[in-house]
Design an enzyme around this catalytic site. Structure first.
Site, PDB file in Angstrom:
ATOM      1  N   LYS A 137       1.555  -2.612  -6.918  1.00 44.69           N
ATOM      2  CA  LYS A 137       1.511  -1.984  -5.598  1.00 44.69           C
ATOM      3  C   LYS A 137       2.278  -0.667  -5.678  1.00 44.69           C
ATOM      4  CE  LYS A 137       2.691  -2.564  -0.760  1.00 44.69           C
ATOM      5  NZ  LYS A 137       3.018  -3.508   0.313  1.00 44.69           N
ATOM      6  N   ARG A 151       1.067   1.148   8.793  1.00 44.32           N
ATOM      7  CA  ARG A 151       2.434   1.142   9.344  1.00 44.32           C
ATOM      8  C   ARG A 151       2.414   1.448  10.847  1.00 44.32           C
ATOM      9  NH1 ARG A 151       5.461   4.040   4.161  1.00 44.32           N
ATOM     10  NH2 ARG A 151       4.911   2.399   2.679  1.00 44.32           N
ATOM     11  N   LYS A 158       9.569   3.849   0.094  1.00 45.68           N
ATOM     12  CA  LYS A 158       9.723   2.568  -0.595  1.00 45.68           C
ATOM     13  C   LYS A 158       9.702   2.766  -2.104  1.00 45.68           C
ATOM     14  CE  LYS A 158       7.702  -0.024   3.279  1.00 45.68           C
ATOM     15  NZ  LYS A 158       6.850  -1.173   3.692  1.00 45.68           N
ATOM     16  N   GLU A 205       4.035  -5.193 -14.984  1.00 47.73           N
ATOM     17  CA  GLU A 205       4.207  -5.927 -13.720  1.00 47.73           C
ATOM     18  C   GLU A 205       3.244  -7.114 -13.659  1.00 47.73           C
ATOM     19  OE1 GLU A 205       6.129  -5.898 -11.149  1.00 47.73           O
ATOM     20  OE2 GLU A 205       7.133  -3.967 -11.055  1.00 47.73           O
ATOM     21  N   LYS A 216      -3.147  -2.134  -5.526  1.00 50.35           N
ATOM     22  CA  LYS A 216      -3.127  -1.537  -4.196  1.00 50.35           C
ATOM     23  C   LYS A 216      -2.416  -0.197  -4.221  1.00 50.35           C
ATOM     24  CE  LYS A 216      -1.076  -2.580   0.272  1.00 50.35           C
ATOM     25  NZ  LYS A 216      -0.212  -3.496   0.971  1.00 50.35           N
ATOM     26  N   SER A 261      -5.465   0.918   4.516  1.00 50.38           N
ATOM     27  CA  SER A 261      -5.701   1.532   5.825  1.00 50.38           C
ATOM     28  C   SER A 261      -6.081   3.007   5.739  1.00 50.38           C
ATOM     29  CB  SER A 261      -4.460   1.353   6.697  1.00 50.38           C
ATOM     30  OG  SER A 261      -3.322   1.904   6.059  1.00 50.38           O
ATOM     31  N   TYR A 283     -10.944  -3.435   5.562  1.00 50.20           N
ATOM     32  CA  TYR A 283     -11.121  -3.442   7.014  1.00 50.20           C
ATOM     33  C   TYR A 283     -12.597  -3.285   7.374  1.00 50.20           C
ATOM     34  CZ  TYR A 283      -6.118  -2.863   6.654  1.00 50.20           C
ATOM     35  OH  TYR A 283      -4.799  -3.059   6.327  1.00 50.20           O
TER      36      TYR A 283
END
Ligand code: PBG
Length: 329
Positions: free
Chosen positions: A197, A207, A221, A237, A252, A278, A317
């Site tokens: 990610k 968000r 982040k 990872e 992602k 998004s 979505y």
């Protein structure tokens, strides 16, 4: 003279031979629908994501009914926490009577065959909008966050979640969650690890939807999500999360990271999922609203691209619309 004993265009000439040689296809079984649930009545539109709304549990059940009818395999749940339920210790995340837990129970009671995936991360519950617990300097602390994530994942499992999906990027959380699930008897709960990610700017509209944008402010982040320039690190990872007990891994965002999807599939041969996030959705919607792109054609092409890159499924979505478009042929 051009050599023409192999004419590539021969196979492209007719629909039947194009269909016969198509290597990747998109079907409804490839789709996971992310949904936002809030602790209010009715629906509240998300302005930066046209066609997406925050849903009450009743509205969520209506959407789940449509998704089941379309044979979409699973929903991914994202709770929108009311500001007064947020705290520094994110305790609402493991409240067995919390919004997410109630939503899981309602879904599993009405639609037992529909898969329910939950997000394991603290950002909807923290006053600062970070995915974990922070020290005085605002640094996200790894090990105490993992303890909180374990409580959250167990609470989701007790409520009936089929798949828990840690999206927080702390080190060691997959192993800790797996051990706790086993110890608590949840041997069938699957872990979808957000293994790769990235610290992406494409999460902006999400968000807005969950209200963590305001909480987060100018903070980012980058101390836990991955640097967008890295690919080898993503493989490390993924290897780690699989070693710790992940059943599937996620890449992602999606479209700018299809090379990571391909590498993950080739190097590990495990179920790989991608999240068309998004911002990717908002871009396509905005261009379509302006008449600059054909929404249906571009959305289906983007989703097929994930399959070609090696993904086994896509969180999108567009899932409901895509399922309808696929059905209409
Ligand atoms: C947070 C989380 C995020 C998304 C899913 N889970 C945002 C973030 O990391 O800030 C983004 C999904 C999207 O943009 O559609 N744990």
């Amino acid at each position: 003279m051009t050599r023409l004993d192999t004419r590539m265009r021969r196979m492209r000439r007719d629909d039947f031979s194009r269909r016969l040689m198509r290597e990747s296809t998109l079907g409804v079984d490839d789709l996971i629908y992310p949904v936002f649930v809030h602790d209010r009545e009715g629906r509240a539109d998300v302005p930066s994501m046209p066609g997406v709304a925050r849903l009450s549990i009743d509205e969520l059940l209506r959407v789940a009914d449509i998704a089941s009818e379309l044979r979409i395999p699973a929903l991914a749940l994202f709770p929108v926490t009311a500001p007064e339920a947020k705290s520094l210790d994110a305790a609402a995340a493991w409240d067995d009577d919390g919004l997410c837990q109630r939503a899981i129970r309602a879904l599993k009671a009405r639609f037992p065959q529909l898969g329910v995936i939950t997000d394991v991360a603290l950002d909807p519950y923290t006053t600062h909008g970070q995915d974990g617990l922070v020290d005085d300097a605002g640094y996200v602390l790894n090990d105490v966050t993992v303890e909180a994530l374990v409580r959250q994942a167990l609470s989701h499992a007790r409520a009936g979640a089929d798949i828990v999906a840690p999206s927080d990027m702390m080190d060691g959380r997959i192993g800790a969650v797996r051990a706790a699930l086993e110890a608590d008897g949840h041997v069938h709960v699957r872990i979808l690890a957000y293994a790769a990610k990235y610290a992406s700017a494409f999460y902006g509209p999400f968000r807005d939807a969950v209200g963590s944008a305001t909480a987060l402010g100018k903070a980012d982040k980058a101390t836990y999500q991955m640097d967008p320039g890295n690919s080898d690190e993503a493989m490390r990872e993924i290897a780690q999360d699989l070693d710790e007990g992940a059943d599937m891994v996620m890449v992602k965002p999606g479209m700018p990271y299809l090379d990571i999807v391909r590498r993950a599939k080739d190097e590990f041969g495990v179920p790989v999922f991608a999240y068309q996030v998004s911002g990717e959705y908002a871009m396509l919607k905005a261009a379509a609203a302006n008449g600059w792109l054909d929404e249906r054609a571009c959305a289906l092409e983007a989703l097929l691209g994930f399959k070609r890159a090696g993904a086994d499924g896509v969180l999108s979505y567009f899932a409901l619309d895509a399922a309808r478009w696929l059905r209409a042929g």
